[in-house]
Design a protein around this motif. Structure first.
Motif, PDB file in Angstrom:
ATOM      1  N   TYR A 117     -59.071  -8.822 -57.654  1.00 26.21           N
ATOM      2  CA  TYR A 117     -59.284 -10.065 -58.488  1.00 26.21           C
ATOM      3  C   TYR A 117     -59.143 -11.285 -57.205  1.00 26.21           C
ATOM      4  N   LEU A 118     -58.332 -11.256 -56.284  1.00 25.93           N
ATOM      5  CA  LEU A 118     -58.348 -12.265 -55.220  1.00 25.93           C
ATOM      6  C   LEU A 118     -59.687 -12.346 -54.519  1.00 25.93           C
ATOM      7  N   GLY A 119     -60.206 -11.400 -54.319  1.00 27.77           N
ATOM      8  CA  GLY A 119     -61.604 -11.390 -53.673  1.00 27.77           C
ATOM      9  C   GLY A 119     -62.777 -11.825 -54.423  1.00 27.77           C
ATOM     10  N   ARG A 120     -62.694 -11.629 -55.794  1.00 32.55           N
ATOM     11  CA  ARG A 120     -63.577 -12.462 -56.483  1.00 32.55           C
ATOM     12  C   ARG A 120     -63.184 -13.841 -56.792  1.00 32.55           C
TER      13      ARG A 120
ATOM     14  N   ARG B 275     -64.862 -19.220 -68.982  1.00 32.70           N
ATOM     15  CA  ARG B 275     -65.931 -20.086 -68.632  1.00 32.70           C
ATOM     16  C   ARG B 275     -66.318 -19.906 -67.044  1.00 32.70           C
ATOM     17  N   SER B 276     -65.610 -19.654 -66.351  1.00 29.39           N
ATOM     18  CA  SER B 276     -65.769 -19.353 -64.725  1.00 29.39           C
ATOM     19  C   SER B 276     -66.566 -18.166 -64.451  1.00 29.39           C
ATOM     20  N   GLY B 277     -66.271 -17.145 -65.513  1.00 31.05           N
ATOM     21  CA  GLY B 277     -66.737 -15.555 -65.373  1.00 31.05           C
ATOM     22  C   GLY B 277     -65.753 -14.900 -64.695  1.00 31.05           C
ATOM     23  N   LEU B 278     -64.551 -15.536 -64.154  1.00 27.46           N
ATOM     24  CA  LEU B 278     -63.756 -14.510 -63.466  1.00 27.46           C
ATOM     25  C   LEU B 278     -63.033 -13.805 -64.510  1.00 27.46           C
TER      26      LEU B 278
END
Length: 273
Positions: free
Chosen positions: A52-55, A154-157
């Motif tokens: 998750y941090l990489g994304r 909204r960010s796609g994350l």
């Protein structure tokens, strides 16, 4: 001649790997161009957290700085005589999270951005060092649980991957604040990590007592099939009771079919933001 100039002001946002700090990083990305994003790596995080941090790093377009605490959890545990951390002995937070944060900041002026939402009744970790000023953008701007989900979507994350299989918080895979249902899910999702956590439950050098992550139940007992089934049944019954008594539940939780996040007042706040 000694340099008496004032160090430049730092803007620092600590990431836990959880949804709130990730949403705050996204929210502040274009508001503070010189923001430093840091993650206090315990080396005991879930694989999901690192992914998750990489994304998030790719979205921010900025390097997330990884701090460490200069040793290992196993070494710290030995210095504590084998006494596992608990809600009464939170030395893990002190040594693995708070100390690296203050060491990274140093003695220069710093604004620390904290991801506590407007709908939460907690303060979070605030340094007592006079050079560190904590600010709470979500509280100031009235952004609540629904707003955080909106920012992430909204960010796609999106939400952290660990939330899709039923873990509610970031932090070490053996975090003692996990609910028993979360231990069951860890056992099913990452049995090798469960085994590592179980291996720490052994007599300590101080008095020979055995400390358990779950306080009153060993992970060996908890992983018995009939016990795991019982924990899952109890959890499902609790969810049914909560569904029949909705109180102040955000609309997005109802429409999305997701259980609303319960407040975790006693948790390690710097770990779960």
């Amino acid at each position: 001649m000694a340099d008496t100039s004032t160090p430049p002001l730092k803007h620092i946002l600590s990431l836990s790997g959880g949804k709130d700090s990730a949403a705050l990083a996204i929210y502040m990305r274009d508001r503070v161009p010189d923001m430093e994003y840091i993650f206090h790596d315990t080396d005991k995080e879930l694989p999901d957290t690192y992914e998750y941090l990489g994304r998030l790093e790719a979205y921010l377009g900025r390097k997330i700085i990884r701090t460490n605490f200069g040793t290992t959890f196993d070494h710290l545990l030995r210095t504590k005589g084998g006494m596992l951390p608990s809600n009464h002995r939170r030395w893990c937070t002190e040594y693995m999270k708070l100390a690296p944060f203050e060491a990274y900041v140093g003695d220069g002026p710093c604004v620390n951005y904290v991801g506590i939402r407007a709908d939460e009744k907690r303060v979070g970790y605030i340094s007592h060092k006079p050079n560190i000023k904590a600010v709470f953008p979500f509280i100031e701007d009235g952004i609540d649980y629904t707003g955080v989900l909106d920012i992430l979507n909204r960010s796609g994350l999106g939400l952290p991957p660990f939330m899709t299989w039923g873990r509610s918080r970031s932090g070490c895979f053996f975090c003692f604040y996990q609910q028993k249902i979360e231990w069951v899910r860890l056992r099913r999702k990452y049995p090798e990590l469960y085994e590592q956590a179980k291996a720490y439950e052994k007599p300590n050098r101080t008095n020979g007592n055995i400390f358990y992550w779950c306080n009153d139940e060993s992970l060996t007992d908890l992983e018995q099939p009939e016990r795991m089934a019982e924990i899952e049944r109890n959890w499902e019954k609790k969810q049914e009771r909560l569904k029949s008594q909705p109180k102040n539940v955000p609309l997005i939780s109802t429409l999305g079919g997701r259980a609303h996040e319960a407040q975790q007042e006693s948790a390690c706040l710097i770990c779960q933001l």
